[in-house]
Design an enzyme around this catalytic site. Structure first.
Site, mmCIF file in Angstrom:
data_model
loop_
_atom_site.group_PDB
_atom_site.id
_atom_site.type_symbol
_atom_site.label_atom_id
_atom_site.label_comp_id
_atom_site.label_asym_id
_atom_site.label_seq_id
_atom_site.Cartn_x
_atom_site.Cartn_y
_atom_site.Cartn_z
ATOM 1 N N CYS A 4 0.823 -1.200 0.000
ATOM 2 C CA CYS A 4 0.000 0.000 0.000
ATOM 3 C C CYS A 4 0.861 1.255 0.000
ATOM 4 C CB CYS A 4 -0.951 0.087 1.197
ATOM 5 S SG CYS A 4 -2.073 -1.280 1.306
ATOM 6 N N ARG B 79 3.999 -0.384 -4.691
ATOM 7 C CA ARG B 79 3.715 -0.846 -3.328
ATOM 8 C C ARG B 79 2.380 -1.592 -3.243
ATOM 9 N NH1 ARG B 79 6.826 1.845 0.363
ATOM 10 N NH2 ARG B 79 5.361 1.320 1.993
ATOM 11 N N TRP C 297 -2.726 -2.859 -1.644
ATOM 12 C CA TRP C 297 -2.363 -4.275 -1.749
ATOM 13 C C TRP C 297 -3.164 -4.946 -0.649
ATOM 14 C CZ3 TRP C 297 -0.280 -8.223 1.166
ATOM 15 C CH2 TRP C 297 0.251 -9.314 0.455
ATOM 16 N N ASN D 238 -1.630 2.663 5.586
ATOM 17 C CA ASN D 238 -0.749 1.552 5.216
ATOM 18 C C ASN D 238 -0.333 0.863 6.518
ATOM 19 O OD1 ASN D 238 2.763 1.515 4.338
ATOM 20 N ND2 ASN D 238 1.309 -0.141 4.200
ATOM 21 N N GLY D 239 -0.519 -0.463 6.569
ATOM 22 C CA GLY D 239 -0.149 -1.193 7.785
ATOM 23 C C GLY D 239 -1.288 -2.111 8.173
ATOM 24 N N GLU E 210 18.302 -17.164 -6.715
ATOM 25 C CA GLU E 210 17.861 -15.835 -7.142
ATOM 26 C C GLU E 210 17.373 -15.862 -8.590
ATOM 27 O OE1 GLU E 210 16.952 -13.265 -5.848
ATOM 28 O OE2 GLU E 210 17.102 -11.727 -7.398
ATOM 29 N N LYS F 274 13.608 -14.757 -9.651
ATOM 30 C CA LYS F 274 13.344 -13.716 -10.659
ATOM 31 C C LYS F 274 12.395 -14.249 -11.714
ATOM 32 C CE LYS F 274 14.284 -11.084 -9.124
ATOM 33 N NZ LYS F 274 14.768 -10.467 -7.945
ATOM 34 N N GLU G 284 8.663 -14.989 -10.332
ATOM 35 C CA GLU G 284 7.820 -13.879 -9.911
ATOM 36 C C GLU G 284 7.332 -13.028 -11.076
ATOM 37 O OE1 GLU G 284 9.584 -10.874 -7.376
ATOM 38 O OE2 GLU G 284 11.536 -11.254 -8.250
ATOM 39 N N HIS H 35 18.538 -36.408 -4.536
ATOM 40 C CA HIS H 35 17.854 -36.727 -3.271
ATOM 41 C C HIS H 35 16.364 -36.405 -3.353
ATOM 42 C CE1 HIS H 35 21.690 -37.636 -1.487
ATOM 43 N NE2 HIS H 35 22.154 -36.525 -2.023
ATOM 44 N N LYS I 134 6.113 -4.274 -3.778
ATOM 45 C CA LYS I 134 7.555 -4.161 -3.620
ATOM 46 C C LYS I 134 7.985 -4.132 -2.164
ATOM 47 C CE LYS I 134 11.648 -2.381 -5.533
ATOM 48 N NZ LYS I 134 12.081 -3.717 -5.993
HETATM 49 C C1 F6R Z 1 12.098 -10.224 -5.339
HETATM 50 C C2 F6R Z 1 11.985 -9.166 -4.351
HETATM 51 C C3 F6R Z 1 11.601 -9.541 -2.978
HETATM 52 C C4 F6R Z 1 12.357 -8.656 -1.964
HETATM 53 C C5 F6R Z 1 11.866 -8.951 -0.537
HETATM 54 C C6 F6R Z 1 12.651 -8.173 0.484
HETATM 55 O O1 F6R Z 1 12.494 -9.720 -6.574
HETATM 56 O O2 F6R Z 1 12.166 -8.013 -4.659
HETATM 57 O O3 F6R Z 1 11.820 -10.884 -2.732
HETATM 58 O O4 F6R Z 1 13.723 -8.932 -2.071
HETATM 59 O O5 F6R Z 1 10.517 -8.599 -0.455
HETATM 60 O O6 F6R Z 1 12.558 -6.806 0.267
HETATM 61 P P1 F6R Z 1 13.580 -5.812 0.942
HETATM 62 O O7 F6R Z 1 14.908 -6.065 0.355
HETATM 63 O O8 F6R Z 1 13.050 -4.450 0.632
HETATM 64 O O9 F6R Z 1 13.567 -6.101 2.407
#
Ligand code: F6R
Length: 591
Positions: free
Chosen positions: A2, A27, A71, A97-98, A465, A469, A472, A488, A586
């Site tokens: 949010c 967000r 969100w 937000n929260g 990672e 990527k 998602e 395994h 994000k």
């Molecule tokens: C994936 C991604 C998320 C963030 C995670 C932590 O591409 O961006 O997995 O890495 O939400 O976010 P931060 O780094 O802001 O704590």
């Protein structure tokens, strides 16, 4: 999670708010809304879906309002659940937000007092509480009283029709004040205000701020406090696409500049990180989520290798269920946003236990920097694409520097690695120059529904990672695994419908990795090897993503950039919403 905005000034609030919300869309983007104070009434607008165009907004010619991009947490995305939420009279509007953890009790009490609720949200208790307390006090005092009642985490902005002011509060959710000439902005994050000002006040937990046309007053524990405005070194161009089709692509292409800027900051003649801060530590605990957690896994490998200090890496959301750290443990919270609730909670837990806390973050003044005793900033500039790319690379750079600063390796070896690090921007540019090759490869693999990523040693977090990527943004099911673990269990999944991306590093893991590739081939899976250009791998793979030759210890950086491009192009070919993947936001500011 949010984004909230408040505006008071000489411009049309509806336009400013929509344009600011667009910059906060990362967000949350399932629904949005705004409320504009127009004379004695509020004009309210709500929609499901992504933020609309500024040109379609014409609520009122007024300079006061609030806005929200959502969100969903409490209640599914709908116009009724979209913010702003109102009191019974429709004169008070709140964006939040929260999570208000005691909302159920508050709601039942308010309902007993005759308040009628329309939404399923926790937020709606706030305007009703303000309305309730305004029976015996003014708007500002009512908000102060509300803050005493709320439990959980919140940043909210409230507006009352007919009053030329906004009242906002921050507790465990981010909120900044943007200070312009004759105008004030409230927002969850800096990019929302950059179009208008780069003078920013970072509010603290517990702050209540009253904003009117003359300026703002901040209160903490009922007392007036001064908080200085800081100049943010970001510009509006940093928060725009700059001709790229997506923020994610722009941000991948910013990797060389980000590495340069981070190195300029921390690597001059020496590594400019305060070694004194690390004195006396026995071990390190890294807490982080998602991509930042993967950076932490690379960090573990580096710190253990170079400095010989034991490192434990925990998902921040799991950390509370694990034994506490030892007394001389250093806790490192890695969080690009500096606002991830689980990471902050884990850092706070470490702090309560008396540990030293280091934050690695990209956001100046973020909550992580306030919890930490010492902060190392990544110099990535604002990252808008939901998938972390350049901030991950910047986190890696910082972790290399920390590991090398603490290292016991001979000076010559150290200098050699530092020299290679200095070459990194150039090496990354070489990868970006080969984007067309990666695009061709993406065409061959975009139609699969399962892709396995494997690595060994320092290549393993790269595989994790790479898989994150891809999954998602393309919605392909992708899993990262240590290559040696396939037999395994995961071997059962392999076959011609499941290609395998192998992060091959020419270090002590190389020979075993070749053995793993043969085993994978025997199961009919296609293999895409990510590998430096000076390594013979063709005989073991169906396709190869070539990265420039570099010291194998630095391969996580180059290989990750290549895999970012691969994921991007696969998702683009599948027609996905790359910058705003479904169900994600994000900044995850709720636990
Ligand atoms: C994936 C991604 C998320 C963030 C995670 C932590 O591409 O961006 O997995 O890495 O939400 O976010 P931060 O780094 O802001 O704590």
């Amino acid at each position: 999670m949010c984004g909230i905005v408040g505006y008071i000034g000489f411009r049309r609030a509806d336009r400013v708010i929509v344009s600011s919300l667009k910059r906060l869309e990362y967000r949350g983007y399932d629904s949005w809304g705004l409320a504009i104070s127009d004379g004695g009434e509020l004009k309210v607008f709500k929609r499901v879906g992504g933020i609309g165009s500024v040109d379609d907004i014409n609520l009122a010619d007024s300079g006061i309002g609030v806005g929200h991009t959502r969100w969903a947490t409490h209640g599914k995305p709908s116009e009724v659940n979209a913010h702003p939420h109102m009191d019974c009279s429709g004169k008070i509007a709140v964006v939040h937000n929260g999570i208000i953890s005691n909302f159920q009790i508050l709601r039942e009490e308010l309902e007993r007092n005759g308040h009628e609720f329309r939404s399923e949200t926790d937020t709606e208790v706030i305007p009703h509480l303000i309305e309730e307390y305004m029976k015996s006090r003014d708007f500002e005092k009512a908000v102060f009283k509300v803050v005493d009642e709320l439990e959980g985490s919140y940043a909210f902005v409230a507006v009352h029709a007919g009053e030329d002011k906004l009242v906002a509060c921050r507790y465990k959710s981010p909120l900044i004040l943007g200070v312009g000439d004759g105008e004030i902005f409230l927002a969850s994050d800096v990019p929302a205000v950059l179009e208008y000002t780069n003078r920013v006040v970072y509010l603290e937990d517990g702050d209540v701020v009253i904003v009117d046309k003359n300026g703002f007053e901040i209160y903490s524990n009922g007392k007036r406090v001064e908080r200085k405005a800081e100049l943010v070194p970001w510009s509006i161009e940093d928060a725009e696409k700059g001709g790229y089709e997506h923020f994610m692509l722009k941000e991948i292409h910013e990797n060389p500049r980000v590495v340069e800027d981070t190195l300029i900051e921390y690597l001059r003649d020496d590594i400019e990180i305060d070694a004194g801060f690390f004195a006396g530590i026995s071990d390190i605990l890294i807490v982080a989520c998602g991509t930042s957690y993967h950076a932490g896994l690379v960090g573990k490998y580096l710190i253990e290798k170079f400095a010989g200090i034991p490192v434990r890496v925990e998902y921040a959301s799991e950390f509370n269920y694990h034994p506490p750290p030892l007394s001389r443990t250093l806790v490192i919270g890695i969080t690009q946003s500096g606002e991830t609730a689980d990471t902050l909670e884990a850092m706070r837990r470490g702090k309560k236990l008396g540990m030293k806390i280091l934050a690695i973050t990209n956001v100046l003044g973020s909550t992580a920097t306030r919890v930490a005793d010492y902060t190392v900033y990544t110099r990535a500039g604002p990252e808008i694409g939901v998938a972390a790319t350049k901030t991950f690379i910047a986190q890696l750079i910082v972790l290399y520097l920390i590991a090398l600063k603490l290292s016991a390796v001979p000076k010559r070896e150290l200098e050699e690695i530092l020299d290679q690090l200095r070459l990194m921007p150039q090496k990354i540019r070489q990868i970006l120059d080969r984007e067309d090759e990666i695009l061709s490869l993406a065409r061959r693999y975009a139609g699969y529904e399962n892709i396995m990523y494997v690595g060994r040693g320092i290549g393993y977090p790269v595989a994790l990672e790479g898989a994150l990527k891809l999954k998602e943004i393309s919605y392909i099911h992708a899993e990262g695994y240590p290559a040696g673990e396939l037999k395994h269990g995961p071997f059962a999944l392999l076959g011609e419908k499941t290609p395998v991306v192998a992060c091959v590093v020419k270090d002590e893991t190389f020979e075993s990795m070749l053995g793993n590739l043969k085993e994978i081939k025997a199961r009919d899976s296609k293999i895409i090897a990510v590998c430096d250009e000076d390594v013979e791998i063709e005989a073991f793979a169906d396709d190869v993503i070539r990265t420039p030759a570099i010291d194998p210890i630095l391969a996580p950086i180059t290989h990750s950039v290549a895999l970012q491009l691969f994921a991007y192009h696969v998702a683009r070919l599948r027609g996905c919403e790359i910058d705003k993947p479904r169900n994600l936001a994000k900044s995850v500011t709720v636990e």
